[in-house]
Design an enzyme around this catalytic site. Structure first.
Site, PDB file in Angstrom:
ATOM      1  N   GLN A 178     -60.634  20.447  16.625  1.00 46.18           N
ATOM      2  CA  GLN A 178     -61.697  20.639  15.625  1.00 46.18           C
ATOM      3  C   GLN A 178     -62.512  19.357  15.475  1.00 46.18           C
ATOM      4  O   GLN A 178     -62.332  18.610  14.520  1.00 46.18           O
ATOM      5  CB  GLN A 178     -61.046  21.032  14.298  1.00 46.18           C
ATOM      6  CG  GLN A 178     -61.999  21.507  13.252  1.00 46.18           C
ATOM      7  CD  GLN A 178     -62.474  22.912  13.492  1.00 46.18           C
ATOM      8  OE1 GLN A 178     -61.691  23.790  13.794  1.00 46.18           O
ATOM      9  NE2 GLN A 178     -63.757  23.130  13.362  1.00 46.18           N
ATOM     10  N   PHE A 179     -63.419  19.099  16.422  1.00 50.57           N
ATOM     11  CA  PHE A 179     -64.202  17.860  16.369  1.00 50.57           C
ATOM     12  C   PHE A 179     -65.087  17.805  15.129  1.00 50.57           C
ATOM     13  O   PHE A 179     -65.484  16.728  14.689  1.00 50.57           O
ATOM     14  CB  PHE A 179     -65.038  17.679  17.643  1.00 50.57           C
ATOM     15  CG  PHE A 179     -66.235  18.577  17.745  1.00 50.57           C
ATOM     16  CD1 PHE A 179     -67.473  18.135  17.301  1.00 50.57           C
ATOM     17  CD2 PHE A 179     -66.124  19.851  18.288  1.00 50.57           C
ATOM     18  CE1 PHE A 179     -68.590  18.954  17.399  1.00 50.57           C
ATOM     19  CE2 PHE A 179     -67.224  20.677  18.390  1.00 50.57           C
ATOM     20  CZ  PHE A 179     -68.464  20.233  17.943  1.00 50.57           C
ATOM     21  N   THR A 180     -65.371  18.943  14.519  1.00 50.22           N
ATOM     22  CA  THR A 180     -66.254  18.963  13.348  1.00 50.22           C
ATOM     23  C   THR A 180     -65.630  18.285  12.134  1.00 50.22           C
ATOM     24  O   THR A 180     -66.329  18.030  11.148  1.00 50.22           O
ATOM     25  CB  THR A 180     -66.677  20.397  12.986  1.00 50.22           C
ATOM     26  OG1 THR A 180     -65.510  21.177  12.708  1.00 50.22           O
ATOM     27  CG2 THR A 180     -67.470  21.029  14.118  1.00 50.22           C
TER      28      THR A 180
END
Length: 147
Positions: free
Chosen positions: A78-80
């Protein structure tokens, strides 16, 4: 690293219409990797999450671990979690680049397995559908810079 850990009754991840991973009771872990993270960071976070005691005991207190309830892990990249939210359009330059992020995501998975919880997981960089039935709800935010 940053992780959003949700205690779940069940969770699943689907990629291109096929199930990629699913669990019953346990933790859904959304995992973000920052540019300063290392294998040691991943190991410490995996240990912390795998040993977390947030399942209710017979007295209704959050006192039982994943092991004690026979729980499982579902980990999704989940790079966000490293979004810059100063404007209306988030920027993601604070996240680790894909080469480092993928390597540390995979190392985190291996560390969870070494802790005794081989995780179900998504696919790094894929467009995924994640479903969960939250338990409690209990949702915790980990940031290794604050641990």
């Amino acid at each position: 690293m940053r992780a959003v850990v949700t205690r779940v009754k069940e969770a699943a991840v689907t990629i291109d219409g096929r199930s990629n991973g699913q669990i019953g009771q346990g933790f859904l872990v959304l995992l973000g990797v920052g540019p300063e993270d290392t294998e040691e960071t991943a190991r410490k976070l995996a240990e912390k999450i795998c040993r977390l005691r947030v399942f209710e005991d017979d007295g209704g207190k959050m006192n039982r671990s994943l092991e004690q309830v026979g729980g499982a892990l579902l980990v999704v990249s989940q790079f966000t979690l490293y979004a810059d939210l100063k404007s209306r359009r988030p920027g993601f330059s604070h996240a680790a680049g894909p080469v480092l992020a993928k390597a540390l995501y995979e190392h985190f998975l291996a560390c969870c397995a070494a802790e005794g919880f081989p995780p179900q997981h998504g696919e790094f960089g894929a467009d995924m559908l994640v479903e969960s039935v939250n338990d409690g709800p209990v949702t915790l935010l980990f940031d290794t810079n604050a641990l």
